[in-house]
Design an enzyme around this catalytic site. Structure first.
Site, PDB file in Angstrom:
ATOM      1  N   GLY A  33       2.022   8.234  -3.215  1.00  0.00           N
ATOM      2  CA  GLY A  33       1.357   7.551  -4.320  1.00  0.00           C
ATOM      3  C   GLY A  33       0.406   6.458  -3.868  1.00  0.00           C
ATOM      4  N   GLY A  50       5.878   5.673  -8.319  1.00  0.00           N
ATOM      5  CA  GLY A  50       5.990   7.123  -8.246  1.00  0.00           C
ATOM      6  C   GLY A  50       6.618   7.733  -9.481  1.00  0.00           C
ATOM      7  N   ASP A 101      13.194   2.745  -5.380  1.00  0.00           N
ATOM      8  CA  ASP A 101      11.915   3.388  -5.098  1.00  0.00           C
ATOM      9  C   ASP A 101      12.141   4.878  -4.888  1.00  0.00           C
ATOM     10  OD1 ASP A 101       9.200   3.605  -4.680  1.00  0.00           O
ATOM     11  OD2 ASP A 101       9.120   2.123  -3.062  1.00  0.00           O
ATOM     12  N   GLY A 102      11.070   5.630  -4.917  1.00  0.00           N
ATOM     13  CA  GLY A 102      11.145   7.055  -4.630  1.00  0.00           C
ATOM     14  C   GLY A 102      10.870   7.317  -3.161  1.00  0.00           C
ATOM     15  N   ALA A 103      10.789   8.586  -2.806  1.00  0.00           N
ATOM     16  CA  ALA A 103      10.443   8.977  -1.434  1.00  0.00           C
ATOM     17  C   ALA A 103       9.832  10.366  -1.493  1.00  0.00           C
ATOM     18  CB  ALA A 103      11.671   8.964  -0.540  1.00  0.00           C
ATOM     19  N   GLU A 135       5.078  -1.163  -0.707  1.00  0.00           N
ATOM     20  CA  GLU A 135       6.453  -0.658  -0.781  1.00  0.00           C
ATOM     21  C   GLU A 135       7.267  -1.097   0.437  1.00  0.00           C
ATOM     22  OE1 GLU A 135       6.009   3.479  -3.359  1.00  0.00           O
ATOM     23  OE2 GLU A 135       5.658   3.529  -1.207  1.00  0.00           O
ATOM     24  N   LYS A 137       7.126   7.959   2.947  1.00  0.00           N
ATOM     25  CA  LYS A 137       6.694   7.467   1.655  1.00  0.00           C
ATOM     26  C   LYS A 137       5.192   7.212   1.711  1.00  0.00           C
ATOM     27  CE  LYS A 137       9.089   4.119  -0.130  1.00  0.00           C
ATOM     28  NZ  LYS A 137       8.860   4.668  -1.501  1.00  0.00           N
TER      29      LYS A 137
END
Length: 224
Positions: free
Chosen positions: A97, A27, A81-83, A103, A94
């Site tokens: 992407g 992401g 990681d992103g969210a 993930e 999530k």
């Protein structure tokens, strides 16, 4: 305005130490984490990355970050990681992407999960962002019809070209829209019982710490 994603992403590198196995998320925010890690590796940091997507793997390889597959590690020290959304109970969505399955597998193998986000990702209730379901292409329309019986609206994810979006695992994504997810445990159970749904984008009880970049340049660390 300060780049919230950049400051959050780079801050997370402070939790990476020599010798660690590091889960590398996917992401636009964790992109900056990986770029910074590349600099640190060039200066002598010794880590091994486990990528959550082909896109992340390409970025890491270009920066000289050594990689292993999830099959080749017993556990991961920390994953960054992103969210797409996080509520006050540390539950998240999530998969914007398209990497939700990998993930979640990497998160599940990790001793610590850190999410890096900009402040608009912190929400009262999950659901303004569509909830992705990774589904097998065979019979995806049946899954959509099954959900429609309960008045659950979904869109088949497509690329900007109009072609159907295909995940790294060769699957499609159905995005649940116009839905608020207050009882997340109920939703998790419900979605897990639908044949053909490989994984959903509800990440419940995974994250240990949130690093939130703010528009004014401040960084907020939110811990459980």
């Amino acid at each position: 305005m300060m780049n919230q994603k950049k400051i959050a992403g780079e801050k997370a590198c402070e939790w990476i130490k020599d010798g660690m196995i590091v889960g590398l998320g996917t992401g636009s925010t964790v992109y900056y984490t990986i770029e910074k890690l590349g600099d640190m590796v060039a200066k002598g940091l010794q880590i091994t990355g486990v990528a959550t997507s082909e896109e992340t793997a390409k970025q890491a390889e270009k920066l000289g970050i050594p990689l292993k597959s999830l099959n080749d590690v017993t556990e991961i020290d920390v994953t960054i990681d992103g969210a797409d959304e996080i509520d006050a109970d540390f539950q998240g969505i999530k998969g914007g992407g398209g990497a939700l399955l990998r993930e979640k597998m990497v998160a599940n193998a990790s001793l610590k999960n850190i999410w890096v986000v900009s402040e608009e990702k912190l929400v009262r209730n999950l659901g303004e962002f569509p909830l992705p379901l990774e589904v097998i292409p065979f019979g995806w329309k049946q899954i959509q019809r099954e959900l429609e019986k309960d008045d659950i609206e979904t869109n088949l994810r497509k690329q900007s070209s109009g072609e159907v979006y295909v995940t790294n695992n060769g699957n499609y994504i159905l995005d649940i829209v116009n839905q608020t997810f207050t009882d997340t445990a109920m939703w998790q159970e419900k979605l897990a019982q639908i044949p053909g749904v490989v994984e959903h984008g509800l990440f419940l009880d995974y994250v240990d710490m949130i690093i939130c970049g703010k528009a004014n340049g401040e960084i907020e660390l939110i811990k459980k």
